[in-house]
Design a protein around this motif. Structure first.
Motif, mmCIF file in Angstrom:
data_model
loop_
_atom_site.group_PDB
_atom_site.id
_atom_site.type_symbol
_atom_site.label_atom_id
_atom_site.label_comp_id
_atom_site.label_asym_id
_atom_site.label_seq_id
_atom_site.Cartn_x
_atom_site.Cartn_y
_atom_site.Cartn_z
ATOM 1 N N ARG A 50 81.793 45.928 40.758
ATOM 2 C CA ARG A 50 82.213 44.520 40.673
ATOM 3 C C ARG A 50 83.737 44.447 40.681
ATOM 4 O O ARG A 50 84.326 43.566 41.289
ATOM 5 C CB ARG A 50 81.649 43.884 39.394
ATOM 6 C CG ARG A 50 80.137 43.808 39.373
ATOM 7 C CD ARG A 50 79.651 42.827 38.319
ATOM 8 N NE ARG A 50 79.894 43.285 36.961
ATOM 9 C CZ ARG A 50 79.075 44.070 36.276
ATOM 10 N NH1 ARG A 50 77.950 44.489 36.833
ATOM 11 N NH2 ARG A 50 79.352 44.421 35.052
ATOM 12 N N PHE A 51 84.362 45.395 39.957
ATOM 13 C CA PHE A 51 85.830 45.433 39.910
ATOM 14 C C PHE A 51 86.390 45.584 41.318
ATOM 15 O O PHE A 51 87.282 44.876 41.746
ATOM 16 C CB PHE A 51 86.274 46.606 39.025
ATOM 17 C CG PHE A 51 87.735 46.903 39.081
ATOM 18 C CD1 PHE A 51 88.642 46.118 38.380
ATOM 19 C CD2 PHE A 51 88.223 47.968 39.830
ATOM 20 C CE1 PHE A 51 90.000 46.397 38.421
ATOM 21 C CE2 PHE A 51 89.583 48.245 39.880
ATOM 22 C CZ PHE A 51 90.467 47.449 39.173
ATOM 23 N N ARG A 52 85.784 46.496 42.079
ATOM 24 C CA ARG A 52 86.255 46.748 43.432
ATOM 25 C C ARG A 52 86.069 45.508 44.312
ATOM 26 O O ARG A 52 86.917 45.182 45.126
ATOM 27 C CB ARG A 52 85.464 47.919 44.018
ATOM 28 C CG ARG A 52 86.257 48.730 45.011
ATOM 29 C CD ARG A 52 85.336 49.514 45.876
ATOM 30 N NE ARG A 52 84.457 50.393 45.121
ATOM 31 C CZ ARG A 52 84.546 51.710 45.171
ATOM 32 N NH1 ARG A 52 85.488 52.274 45.869
ATOM 33 N NH2 ARG A 52 83.682 52.452 44.529
ATOM 34 N N GLU A 72 86.184 42.482 43.415
ATOM 35 C CA GLU A 72 86.921 41.308 42.932
ATOM 36 C C GLU A 72 88.375 41.290 43.343
ATOM 37 O O GLU A 72 89.198 40.728 42.655
ATOM 38 C CB GLU A 72 86.857 41.274 41.408
ATOM 39 C CG GLU A 72 85.526 40.818 40.871
ATOM 40 C CD GLU A 72 85.601 39.467 40.205
ATOM 41 O OE1 GLU A 72 86.711 38.981 39.982
ATOM 42 O OE2 GLU A 72 84.536 38.909 39.933
ATOM 43 N N VAL A 73 88.724 41.981 44.401
ATOM 44 C CA VAL A 73 90.157 42.054 44.753
ATOM 45 C C VAL A 73 90.714 40.657 45.004
ATOM 46 O O VAL A 73 90.094 39.893 45.707
ATOM 47 C CB VAL A 73 90.343 42.937 46.004
ATOM 48 C CG1 VAL A 73 91.812 43.002 46.362
ATOM 49 C CG2 VAL A 73 89.802 44.307 45.739
#
Lengths: 524, 270
Positions: free
Chosen positions: B265-267, B269-270
């Motif tokens: 998810r972090f990736r 969410e750029v």
């Protein structure tokens, strides 16, 4: 950069600003008094993200971070809580920038078992909104709440016993951190007592591990605890840290900030009065009048909404001790001020904030801790004030507590300080009861309360000053509250100086510590 | 704040009073319905709220956690949105109400009422009282009657958030039928925004034709608020809101990452 300076008050000297809680006082100091001013603001790094990457790729005493990350590993990243920095940093927080770069490296390496833990130790749990401000929206929305949470020092199922040091100090640690293949800690070294082994040993520790250094005997031997080489507190935490690093591979990322802690509206507090322009003087006057006229709650709200425009001055990564040495060196470039000789009377104005009342109320015990703990200890070699000298502090010291954040403080004030103010007696008679009280435990674990034992630590923080000083006088404070804590009050600084003469003799020498911005006095 | 004795009295009277059967009652006259099914105002009192908190924390939420291990997305963003608001989830099961309340930040949960089908929950006064106490529900008449809409508008004006299942009834998981324009009416007349909510897993846990829940992974996501715009009518607002709910559930959104590691998810969410 203008270095820190010691100015002698003469006939032409302007009056000196004293912080007075959520307000200010303007005082004329006696001729011949000294005022110690912090250095001006050090320039920040030209590109923080580059500096972070460089630190991670060329760490001290360890392999580059990408080489430590591999698919299938268990990675835990802990970071400093809301008590740092003060005031909170304007977005983006340095921890956010570090975390985003570290997580990107972890993603590139294919690591998918990652937990982020707030190293809040026995401090209150941070709220989601507070955490979001520190880690930034991207990290927050990806990880909160399952994979990003507060450390819980009372969650027996998630605490592990690591061992005992050669001095018998128990080391306990957050289970997830202890079972990780790599534990990364991201800190902000606001003052020299922060960081090093203390970050993990305290931040992710428990009452059972903290009590070995958060006690009266250790604090009496920490002279000062802002000087890690001469601080028994740090020696103890170092022993614990070395032991736990045998059990868990740790990668430390430490950061330093400059002292740009005021927004443009309060910029006048950043410079010495003698450098003020008319505009600065007008701004100060307006601020002083406004803080006096406006309701206290509103003033508090405005002060706590201030976000400091700090610049990042250093990022260091790698093995704890080599990293911390570099961090401290960079920190002292901003904070060290050389002062010659001690003084009979030390005056200091206490501001509205300390590490434990962010978005909260500075209660009387925190006032004591800030004055006799943190600010008294802003020295290396020897204290600014001579043994048996007098410390004069300005703060209103209202009998006011935040019921959600500081429940055990209320009882400490009512039940403990009404019996005794002697730290050793307090420690022996009351600490255990408060530390194990199920109600405080419940509030710490499920609410946003500081741990039951926390007010004791605040009192111990000031125990060396209590023992060392001949008298402590508060100016412009609530008489009953100050008396409950065993101190004296005066309505004006002149009265306080007269009272001080009964302790230190006539014509005392006076030094004023012009903080914040924070600095460290190297007393020769 | 209501007096504790009055709360007790109201609570007792909720059990004592014989609630009429709403089925077959007049279709369009809200006043008649108000006389027929009393609004359980006691359930919004401070004492009932305290009791509800205890019951939810001790009973409802642990059960939900045990059976569904819910995963929540976007609830933290609610803290930055103004209240009151209409909360508009898709509806597949009776579990939905508990899941929505569970997922709401406590600041929101405290001031949230749930519109519950009057003909389903309030035809038995004991069940009506229990449901009101546990979930802070209000009776909501369906099939074109206006009282539920009116009382929702009134509660929104009083500062309560209202959970409205705009599909009107439980639908098989994954299917959305047209949101009823009633939800548009509530939002436009009370001039509040609606929070789209996507729920998945509850339909498999407790479908309409089942009595006993089976353990199923539950997921719930909150989207950005849908605000009334100039030129909106009831139906167009409801349609926009439905689109937002579908968007939350679609594979294009973050939902595709449900169940994947946070780092993915972090990736994304750029």
């Amino acid at each position: 950069m203008r270095p820190g300076s010691v100015i002698e008050i003469d006939k032409r000297s302007p009056p000196v600003v004293f912080h007075h809680g959520e307000g200010f006082r303007l005082e004329r100091l006696p001729l011949g008094s000294r005022v110690v001013y912090p250095p001006s603001t050090v320039a920040s790094l030209p590109d923080t993200d580059d500096a972070i990457r460089a630190a991670l790729l060329r760490p001290a005493g360890m392999d580059p971070l990408p080489a430590l990350l591999r698919r299938g590993m268990k990675l835990t990243i802990a970071f400093d809580d809301i008590s740092l920095p003060l005031p909170p940093m304007r977005s983006p927080d340095i921890r956010q920038r570090v975390l985003e770069i570290v997580l990107q490296m972890a993603a590139d390496a294919g690591v998918d078992d990652i937990k982020l833990i707030v190293g809040n130790s026995l401090h209150r749990r941070m709220t989601g909104a507070e955490i979001k401000e520190i880690v930034g929206p991207r990290v927050f929305s990806a990880f909160w709440p399952e994979d990003l949470y507060n450390h819980d020092a009372e969650d027996e199922d998630n605490i592990v016993f690591i061992g005992e040091t050669d001095q018998g100090e128990v080391v306990e640690l957050n289970k997830r951190a202890a079972e990780s293949d790599l534990l990364i800690y991201v800190n902000i070294n606001l003052v020299s007592m922060d960081g090093g082994h203390k970050s993990i040993a305290v931040g992710l520790g428990t009452y059972r591990s903290l009590r070995h250094h958060h006690n009266v005997s250790t604090m009496m031997e920490s002279k000062s605890y802002m000087d890690p080489r001469h601080s028994a507190l740090h020696h103890s935490a170092n022993r614990q840290g070395r032991l736990l690093e045998q059990a868990v591979p740790c990668f430390h990322i430490e950061t330093t900030l400059n002292n740009a802690m005021y927004t443009p509206a309060l910029d006048f507090l950043q410079k010495p009065e003698w450098l003020w322009t008319r505009r600065d003087a007008a701004a100060f006057y307006a601020a002083k009048q406004a803080t006096e006229a406006a309701p206290r709650r509103l003033v508090r709200k405005i002060f706590h909404a201030q976000k400091a425009p700090y610049g990042v001055t250093g990022v260091f990564a790698g093995e704890a001790e080599s990293v911390h040495e570099r961090t401290l060196r960079r920190l002292f470039e901003q904070q060290a001020v050389r002062v010659t000789g001690q003084t009979d009377v030390l005056t200091v104005g206490l501001p509205y904030i300390c590490p434990y009342n962010v978005h909260s109320i500075m209660n009387p015990i925190l006032v004591m801790c800030l004055g006799l703990g943190y600010l008294f200890n802003l020295y290396r070699h020897k204290p600014l004030v001579r043994p048996g000298g007098v410390m004069i502090l300005t703060h209103p010291v209202p009998r006011e507590f935040h019921p959600v954040h500081h429940p055990s403080y209320i009882d400490f004030y009512e039940q403990v300080l009404s019996v005794t103010t002697d730290p050793r007696e307090i420690e022996a008679k009351f600490e255990e009861d408060f530390a194990h009280d199920p109600w405080y435990r419940q509030l710490y674990r499920t609410g946003n309360a500081y741990h039951g034992v926390h007010p004791f630590y605040m009192w111990y923080w000031g125990c060396y000053a209590l023992d060392y000083l001949g008298d402590v006088i508060f100016v412009g404070a609530e008489r009953d509250t100050v008396r409950r804590m065993g101190f004296r009050t005066a309505s004006t600084l002149e009265d306080a100086l007269e009272m001080a003469e009964t302790t230190v003799g006539p014509q005392p020498t006076l030094t004023h510590l012009h903080v914040p911005p924070i600095f460290l006095a190297d007393v020769e | 704040m209501a007096h504790p004795w009055r709360d007790l009295h109201d609570l007792a009277s909720a059990y004592r009073r014989k609630l009429p059967e709403p089925k077959g009652a007049p279709l369009d006259d809200g006043r008649i319905h108000e006389e027929l099914i009393p609004d359980p105002t006691w359930a919004r009192s401070s004492s009932a709220a305290r009791a509800r908190t205890v019951l939810q924390q001790a009973l409802v939420f642990p059960t939900l956690r045990a059976f569904g291990r819910p995963e929540i997305f976007g609830a933290d963003d609610l803290l930055t949105y103004p209240q009151p608001a209409v909360i508009a989830p898709n509806h597949a099961s009776h579990i939905d109400t508990s899941l929505v309340l569970y997922a709401l930040p406590s600041r929101w949960r405290r001031s949230t009422v749930v519109a519950a089908a009057a003909d389903h929950f309030y035809d038995n006064h004991a069940i009506g009282a229990v449901v009101s106490l546990l979930f802070n529900t209000i009776p909501f008449e369906r099939r074109g009657r206006l009282r539920g809409l009116r009382s929702s508008e009134k509660l929104l004006e009083e500062g309560w958030n209202v959970v409205i299942f705009a599909q009107g009834t439980r639908r098989a998981e994954g299917s959305l039928n047209d949101f009823h324009p009633g939800i548009g009416r509530v939002c436009l007349r009370a001039n509040v925004h609606a929070i789209p909510v996507w729920i998945s897993g509850t339909g498999r846990m407790l479908p309409p034709d089942r009595g006993i829940p089976r353990p199923t992974k539950l997921r719930i996501g909150f989207g950005r608020p849908v605000f009334p715009q100039a030129g909106d009518d009831y139906a167009s607002f409801a349609a926009r809101l439905e689109e937002a709910v579908i968007g939350l559930g679609s594979t294009e959104g973050r939902r595709e990452l449900i169940g994947r590691p946070a780092i993915d998810r972090f990736r994304a969410e750029v």
